[in-house]
Design a protein around this motif. Sequence first.
Motif, PDB file in Angstrom:
ATOM      1  N   ALA A 193     -30.876  -4.727 -53.716  1.00 56.33           N
ATOM      2  CA  ALA A 193     -31.800  -4.638 -52.582  1.00 56.33           C
ATOM      3  C   ALA A 193     -31.671  -5.865 -51.689  1.00 56.33           C
ATOM      4  O   ALA A 193     -31.642  -5.751 -50.452  1.00 56.33           O
ATOM      5  CB  ALA A 193     -33.232  -4.494 -53.093  1.00 56.33           C
ATOM      6  N   GLU A 194     -31.604  -7.043 -52.281  1.00 51.88           N
ATOM      7  CA  GLU A 194     -31.480  -8.267 -51.493  1.00 51.88           C
ATOM      8  C   GLU A 194     -30.133  -8.329 -50.771  1.00 51.88           C
ATOM      9  O   GLU A 194     -30.066  -8.757 -49.612  1.00 51.88           O
ATOM     10  CB  GLU A 194     -31.654  -9.484 -52.408  1.00 51.88           C
ATOM     11  N   LEU A 195     -29.074  -7.889 -51.440  1.00 55.70           N
ATOM     12  CA  LEU A 195     -27.755  -7.877 -50.809  1.00 55.70           C
ATOM     13  C   LEU A 195     -27.733  -6.933 -49.609  1.00 55.70           C
ATOM     14  O   LEU A 195     -27.247  -7.292 -48.526  1.00 55.70           O
ATOM     15  CB  LEU A 195     -26.699  -7.458 -51.830  1.00 55.70           C
ATOM     16  N   ALA A 196     -28.285  -5.733 -49.792  1.00 53.83           N
ATOM     17  CA  ALA A 196     -28.317  -4.767 -48.696  1.00 53.83           C
ATOM     18  C   ALA A 196     -29.154  -5.297 -47.538  1.00 53.83           C
ATOM     19  O   ALA A 196     -28.790  -5.117 -46.366  1.00 53.83           O
ATOM     20  CB  ALA A 196     -28.871  -3.435 -49.197  1.00 53.83           C
ATOM     21  N   TRP A 197     -30.270  -5.943 -47.844  1.00 53.02           N
ATOM     22  CA  TRP A 197     -31.133  -6.499 -46.790  1.00 53.02           C
ATOM     23  C   TRP A 197     -30.399  -7.563 -45.991  1.00 53.02           C
ATOM     24  O   TRP A 197     -30.427  -7.559 -44.751  1.00 53.02           O
ATOM     25  CB  TRP A 197     -32.402  -7.077 -47.406  1.00 53.02           C
ATOM     26  N   ASP A 198     -29.726  -8.481 -46.685  1.00 53.55           N
ATOM     27  CA  ASP A 198     -28.982  -9.538 -45.988  1.00 53.55           C
ATOM     28  C   ASP A 198     -27.901  -8.932 -45.094  1.00 53.55           C
ATOM     29  O   ASP A 198     -27.684  -9.392 -43.965  1.00 53.55           O
ATOM     30  CB  ASP A 198     -28.357 -10.494 -46.995  1.00 53.55           C
ATOM     31  N   ARG A 199     -27.228  -7.907 -45.592  1.00 55.35           N
ATOM     32  CA  ARG A 199     -26.205  -7.242 -44.792  1.00 55.35           C
ATOM     33  C   ARG A 199     -26.817  -6.577 -43.563  1.00 55.35           C
ATOM     34  O   ARG A 199     -26.254  -6.643 -42.462  1.00 55.35           O
ATOM     35  CB  ARG A 199     -25.477  -6.198 -45.646  1.00 55.35           C
ATOM     36  N   ALA A 200     -27.972  -5.936 -43.753  1.00 58.63           N
ATOM     37  CA  ALA A 200     -28.623  -5.243 -42.636  1.00 58.63           C
ATOM     38  C   ALA A 200     -29.056  -6.219 -41.552  1.00 58.63           C
ATOM     39  O   ALA A 200     -28.844  -5.970 -40.356  1.00 58.63           O
ATOM     40  CB  ALA A 200     -29.817  -4.437 -43.144  1.00 58.63           C
ATOM     41  N   ILE A 201     -29.671  -7.332 -41.945  1.00 56.11           N
ATOM     42  CA  ILE A 201     -30.120  -8.325 -40.962  1.00 56.11           C
ATOM     43  C   ILE A 201     -28.931  -8.892 -40.200  1.00 56.11           C
ATOM     44  O   ILE A 201     -28.958  -9.014 -38.956  1.00 56.11           O
ATOM     45  CB  ILE A 201     -30.911  -9.452 -41.647  1.00 56.11           C
ATOM     46  N   ALA A 202     -27.866  -9.238 -40.908  1.00 54.16           N
ATOM     47  CA  ALA A 202     -26.686  -9.794 -40.247  1.00 54.16           C
ATOM     48  C   ALA A 202     -26.076  -8.784 -39.270  1.00 54.16           C
ATOM     49  O   ALA A 202     -25.650  -9.150 -38.163  1.00 54.16           O
ATOM     50  CB  ALA A 202     -25.649 -10.206 -41.299  1.00 54.16           C
ATOM     51  N   PHE A 203     -26.061  -7.517 -39.657  1.00 53.70           N
ATOM     52  CA  PHE A 203     -25.507  -6.466 -38.796  1.00 53.70           C
ATOM     53  C   PHE A 203     -26.360  -6.288 -37.546  1.00 53.70           C
ATOM     54  O   PHE A 203     -25.846  -6.224 -36.423  1.00 53.70           O
ATOM     55  CB  PHE A 203     -25.447  -5.167 -39.593  1.00 53.70           C
ATOM     56  N   LEU A 204     -27.676  -6.213 -37.718  1.00 53.32           N
ATOM     57  CA  LEU A 204     -28.555  -6.045 -36.568  1.00 53.32           C
ATOM     58  C   LEU A 204     -28.445  -7.222 -35.608  1.00 53.32           C
ATOM     59  O   LEU A 204     -28.394  -7.042 -34.385  1.00 53.32           O
ATOM     60  CB  LEU A 204     -30.003  -5.864 -37.040  1.00 53.32           C
ATOM     61  N   GLU A 205     -28.383  -8.429 -36.143  1.00 56.63           N
ATOM     62  CA  GLU A 205     -28.241  -9.605 -35.276  1.00 56.63           C
ATOM     63  C   GLU A 205     -26.902  -9.580 -34.542  1.00 56.63           C
ATOM     64  O   GLU A 205     -26.823  -9.948 -33.359  1.00 56.63           O
ATOM     65  CB  GLU A 205     -28.367 -10.873 -36.109  1.00 56.63           C
ATOM     66  N   SER A 206     -25.854  -9.130 -35.220  1.00 57.11           N
ATOM     67  CA  SER A 206     -24.537  -9.121 -34.588  1.00 57.11           C
ATOM     68  C   SER A 206     -24.466  -8.101 -33.452  1.00 57.11           C
ATOM     69  O   SER A 206     -23.720  -8.306 -32.481  1.00 57.11           O
ATOM     70  CB  SER A 206     -23.442  -8.818 -35.636  1.00 57.11           C
ATOM     71  N   ARG A 207     -25.234  -7.017 -33.556  1.00 60.05           N
ATOM     72  CA  ARG A 207     -25.170  -5.945 -32.574  1.00 60.05           C
ATOM     73  C   ARG A 207     -26.227  -6.069 -31.484  1.00 60.05           C
ATOM     74  O   ARG A 207     -26.037  -5.623 -30.354  1.00 60.05           O
ATOM     75  CB  ARG A 207     -25.312  -4.589 -33.271  1.00 60.05           C
ATOM     76  N   LEU A 208     -27.373  -6.660 -31.829  1.00 57.85           N
ATOM     77  CA  LEU A 208     -28.496  -6.727 -30.888  1.00 57.85           C
ATOM     78  C   LEU A 208     -28.665  -8.112 -30.277  1.00 57.85           C
ATOM     79  O   LEU A 208     -29.441  -8.289 -29.340  1.00 57.85           O
ATOM     80  CB  LEU A 208     -29.796  -6.316 -31.568  1.00 57.85           C
ATOM     81  N   GLY A 209     -27.982  -9.091 -30.824  1.00 56.18           N
ATOM     82  CA  GLY A 209     -28.150 -10.459 -30.376  1.00 56.18           C
ATOM     83  C   GLY A 209     -29.063 -11.242 -31.300  1.00 56.18           C
ATOM     84  O   GLY A 209     -29.873 -10.665 -32.033  1.00 56.18           O
ATOM     85  N   ALA A 210     -28.927 -12.531 -31.254  1.00 57.96           N
ATOM     86  CA  ALA A 210     -29.724 -13.385 -32.142  1.00 57.96           C
ATOM     87  C   ALA A 210     -31.207 -13.240 -31.831  1.00 57.96           C
ATOM     88  O   ALA A 210     -31.616 -13.159 -30.675  1.00 57.96           O
ATOM     89  CB  ALA A 210     -29.286 -14.846 -31.979  1.00 57.96           C
ATOM     90  N   ALA A 211     -31.988 -13.182 -32.892  1.00 63.09           N
ATOM     91  CA  ALA A 211     -33.442 -13.080 -32.741  1.00 63.09           C
ATOM     92  C   ALA A 211     -34.057 -14.473 -32.695  1.00 63.09           C
ATOM     93  O   ALA A 211     -33.608 -15.367 -33.411  1.00 63.09           O
ATOM     94  CB  ALA A 211     -34.024 -12.280 -33.897  1.00 63.09           C
ATOM     95  N   PRO A 212     -35.075 -14.688 -31.865  1.00 72.44           N
ATOM     96  CA  PRO A 212     -35.708 -16.019 -31.797  1.00 72.44           C
ATOM     97  C   PRO A 212     -36.432 -16.342 -33.100  1.00 72.44           C
ATOM     98  O   PRO A 212     -37.002 -15.454 -33.727  1.00 72.44           O
ATOM     99  CB  PRO A 212     -36.700 -15.870 -30.635  1.00 72.44           C
ATOM    100  N   PRO A 213     -36.403 -17.606 -33.521  1.00 73.08           N
ATOM    101  CA  PRO A 213     -37.064 -17.963 -34.782  1.00 73.08           C
ATOM    102  C   PRO A 213     -38.571 -17.767 -34.704  1.00 73.08           C
ATOM    103  O   PRO A 213     -39.179 -17.925 -33.650  1.00 73.08           O
ATOM    104  CB  PRO A 213     -36.696 -19.439 -34.960  1.00 73.08           C
ATOM    105  N   VAL A 214     -39.155 -17.406 -35.835  1.00 69.80           N
ATOM    106  CA  VAL A 214     -40.609 -17.235 -35.941  1.00 69.80           C
ATOM    107  C   VAL A 214     -41.145 -18.351 -36.807  1.00 69.80           C
ATOM    108  O   VAL A 214     -40.670 -18.554 -37.931  1.00 69.80           O
ATOM    109  CB  VAL A 214     -40.966 -15.850 -36.534  1.00 69.80           C
ATOM    110  N   ARG A 215     -42.130 -19.085 -36.293  1.00 70.87           N
ATOM    111  CA  ARG A 215     -42.676 -20.218 -37.038  1.00 70.87           C
ATOM    112  C   ARG A 215     -44.174 -20.039 -37.233  1.00 70.87           C
ATOM    113  O   ARG A 215     -44.833 -19.441 -36.410  1.00 70.87           O
ATOM    114  CB  ARG A 215     -42.421 -21.531 -36.286  1.00 70.87           C
TER     115      ARG A 215
END
Length: 237
Positions: free
Chosen positions: A215-237
């Motif tokens: 689950a963690e591996l798939a999540w990391d892959r999904a986030i990296a893919f979305l960022e690569s296709r949609l652009g970097a997301a601004p950090p949330v603090r």
Amino acid sequence: MLAGALGLCAAGAGIAPATAAVVAPDDRRLNIERVTAEQAGIAGLLARGRTETKRPAVLILPDADGLTPHREDVTRRLAVAGFLALGVEAPPENADETLARTVAYLAHHLESKGDVGVLGFGRGGDGALRLAAMAKPLKAVVAYDGRGTADEASAAKAALQLHYAGLAGEVTATIPAFKAALESGEKTFELFLYEGVAHGFEDADKPETYARRPAELAWDRAIAFLESRLGAAPPVR
């Protein structure tokens, strides 16, 4: 360009009990609200960072059990990752026009950069693959155990990332024909098969199927893919 990859993850040792929410419902870093079908096309949970800024947007389509506590947590986790995230109550049956309205809602939201991705699970994964035929603003589709057809492969315009549970026999039986059609059409996609896990392996609400490491591996892959296709997301603090 064709970007197909088959990833195998031996997961039997990764079975673990379900966990509590990763991001609490009252997390102070986030603005969270319920939106209605009149507002967004489909009712759901909208989450994003408190700082008003432009963000890439992601539509979350749950499985048949709807927007469970885990799916709400997924929505909040995407928000913490910097996305404008909308988890819908339940994907409507045979209502892709309605889903297209929701994609348009996210694209034109005041805090949206305009580019939209879709993350779908099970039945929601099926809907995500149908939506892949949309042109802009939809740029990326992530589907867990989505049952794609040759026609959907031919029509796909968005880049695809596909995650499959190795023990989901009825779903995995659809992989060869779908993958061949994607390759034949020179579509952009990634495909990962997680051996030894069942449908719902990423669902922390289901201890009988949840497998932490895959689950963690798939999540990391999904986030990296979305960022690569949609652009970097601004950090949330």
